[in-house]
Design an enzyme around this catalytic site. Structure first.
Site, PDB file in Angstrom:
ATOM      1  N   ASP A  60       0.813  -1.220   0.000  1.00 23.88           N
ATOM      2  CA  ASP A  60       0.000   0.000   0.000  1.00 23.88           C
ATOM      3  C   ASP A  60       0.846   1.269   0.000  1.00 23.88           C
ATOM      4  OD1 ASP A  60      -2.178  -1.768   0.280  1.00 23.88           O
ATOM      5  OD2 ASP A  60      -2.043  -1.700   2.461  1.00 23.88           O
ATOM      6  N   GLU A 236     -10.992   0.841  -3.965  1.00 25.79           N
ATOM      7  CA  GLU A 236     -10.346   1.280  -2.721  1.00 25.79           C
ATOM      8  C   GLU A 236      -9.048   2.004  -3.032  1.00 25.79           C
ATOM      9  OE1 GLU A 236      -9.899  -2.381  -0.617  1.00 25.79           O
ATOM     10  OE2 GLU A 236      -8.415  -3.185  -1.995  1.00 25.79           O
TER      11      GLU A 236
END
Length: 563
Positions: A60, A236
């Protein structure tokens, strides 16, 4: 060597290292990590860089540029200290300069699983202040922390209860046509009832940075995904960027497994409407032949950044499996250039494979320790703190370790590996498919159940251990494993031998990782090794088997049955 600066004031009541009870203290020295990969055979020219740029459990990635400097932050879930901050001047060579979550009082991970707690962070910079938006899953929700210097200290969390879901990021509407307002975008449930598993939406809401709170109504920017008829899952990791009068909404889609991808939409207003790019996704590895050599899969969760010379690049996560979706190293940070086509940013054309080597940005490089390619890292434990990249499970409430004079002293406490507790574990990431980690341990187990040694940890239910143990009144060198929640929390004995050590004598321990295989060895003299267990099933440490979002951590562990 740079050190992790845990807030020692919070540990002021803990016993100093010298006061740790000798029978319950393990001393570790000469910790060496070495690794390489089959992809190292792909040579990089002097003007090229190697992917991934941050190997191992660095998922991420979020990146920001401030002048000529770049700063990057990654997820760490329930490992601590968390949210590592890396600095670079060329997007290729990175140096960890801090951890945004470095104080035990900032958050409370309780007994959460290792893949809960702090999910995808997003870093930005505005008017001399750095911002990180993040979510503490099952431990508070969305929060904001700030710092004037990315090295820290970072502020205590400011909680944002109005912001639901996960993966929040902050956008300041500056530049031509901008009004300076700040906006939070994030993943959350859709406005009505979800129509299927993975049906989510991307929301936006204004944020007042002076009052440190959200204002005004929330609104939906993207429901389901760029092609709602296909029932896309898990939009997302959203980010908004602005270029040439357009607002671009860049988000992941398809989940974080092999169907992962990156999509882009654009509009003339920050609040939409946003129109998807006709050739989405702008990054994916799904649909490629599974038998391709040296595959890279599961690519997505990108963040785009421009360089001082006007170029654009994307950091993103992907994985390098050694088998059918089997990987122990977790999700890693990759880098690719962004090509603007008819006003749309494209990271990689559909059908193309992510390259292991690529022409590097023409920017000045930092001189720092390698984070990709083959390398060896030796930790001398000079003290007074551990390297910034070392982490422990969950958040300690007392100082049960010390680092001084070449020794990492670890108190063998009652909290155990396998019990969703805060065990005496310090570890660093496995960064290669093939890796070796070794250390010397000095430990006198007195009671049955006492143990100290090396551990390879994926989570509480999936780990391997080699070290000294006390059992039946005898001191043994033993290999233990836990390969599922059905196994005892203390592990299953795989192999063992009696061992006799003189008082103060060290035992050398080694774990050798070969893709999905593990070898365990020990020795009482330098350079002399005896294999205790060969070809153990290391695939039990893969994400496919163990589940979750983290990668394997390799480090030291001590446990005391009695205290």
């Amino acid at each position: 060597m740079m050190r992790t600066m845990l807030t020692l004031a919070l540990f002021a009541s803990a016993a100093p290292a010298a006061a740790l009870a000798a029978p319950n203290t393990a001393q570790f020295s000469n910790f060496v990590y070495s690794g390489s990969d089959p992809s190292d055979a792909v040579r990089a020219a002097p003007d090229q860089y190697r992917n991934p740029i941050l190997q191992g459990f660095y998922p991420d990635p979020s990146v920001v540029r401030v002048g000529k400097d770049f700063y990057l932050v990654n997820s760490t879930f329930a490992w601590f200290p968390g949210l590592p901050i890396h600095h670079s001047t060329d997007l290729v060579h990175w140096e960890q300069i801090g951890n945004a979550l470095d104080r035990p009082g900032m958050l409370d991970f309780k007994r959460l699983g290792l893949s809960r707690a702090v999910f995808a962070p997003a870093i930005t910079h505005h008017d001399g202040l750095f911002y990180i938006l993040n979510t503490c899953v099952d431990c508070g929700g969305n929060f904001l922390i700030t710092a004037k210097d990315p090295k820290g200290p970072w502020s205590d969390p400011v909680w944002l209860p109005e912001v639901g879901g996960i993966d929040a990021s902050l956008f300041f509407d500056e530049g031509e046509g901008g009004d300076g307002r700040a906006w939070i975008v994030n993943n959350d449930n859709p406005p009505g009832q979800p129509e299927y598993q993975g049906h989510r939406a991307i929301w936006i809401q204004e944020y007042d940075p002076k009052a440190q709170k959200t204002i005004g109504p929330r609104s939906v920017l993207l429901d389901k995904g760029v092609n709602p008829a296909a029932k896309p899952i898990w939009p997302e990791g959203p980010h908004i960027l602005k270029k040439d009068g357009w607002y671009y909404l860049v988000a992941a889609e398809g989940g974080t497994a092999e169907g992962h991808s990156q999509v882009v939409l654009r509009g003339k207003s920050v609040t939409g409407p946003y129109v998807p790019y006709k050739d989405n996704p702008i990054l994916t590895q799904r649909g490629l032949p599974k038998d391709r050599p040296l595959p890279i899969t599961s690519a997505g969760h990108a963040d785009l950044v421009d360089t001082p010379d006007g170029k654009w690049w994307a950091t993103f996560l992907a994985v390098r499996p050694y088998g059918d979706d089997l990987y122990n190293t977790g999700r890693e940070t990759f880098l690719l250039p962004v090509e603007w086509k008819d006003g749309w940013p494209v990271i990689l054309e559909n059908g193309q494979t992510i390259p292991y080597v690529k022409t590097a940005p023409k920017l000045p490089a930092l001189k720092t320790a390698p984070t990709s390619g083959p390398f060896t890292a030796k930790e001398t434990f000079a003290g007074p703190e551990l390297p910034k990249g070392w982490m422990t499970m969950r958040i300690p409430t007392a100082r049960w370790w010390s680092v001084k004079g070449g020794i990492l002293s670890v108190e063998a406490r009652k909290d155990r590996l396998g019990g969703n507790e805060q065990p005496s574990v310090w570890a660093r990431r496995q960064q290669h498919m093939n890796a070796t980690v070794s250390t010397t341990v000095r430990f006198e187990p007195k009671a049955d159940g006492d143990k100290a040694g090396l551990a390879a940890i994926q989570n509480d239910a999936f780990y391997w251990f080699v070290g000294l143990v006390r059992d039946g009144g005898k001191t043994l060198v033993r290999v233990e494993k836990r390969t599922g929640a059905g196994d005892p929390a203390d592990g299953v004995v795989v192999a063992e031998k009696p061992v006799s050590l003189a008082k103060g004598q060290g035992l050398n321990l080694r774990i050798n990782v070969k893709g999905g295989g593990l070898d365990f060895a020990y020795g009482t003299a330098p350079g002399q090794w005896e294999t205790l267990k060969a070809d153990a099933d290391g695939a039990s440490l893969s994400t496919k088997v163990a589940g979750g979002f983290v990668g394997t951590m390799l480090g030291v562990y001590a446990h005391g049955a009695e205290q």
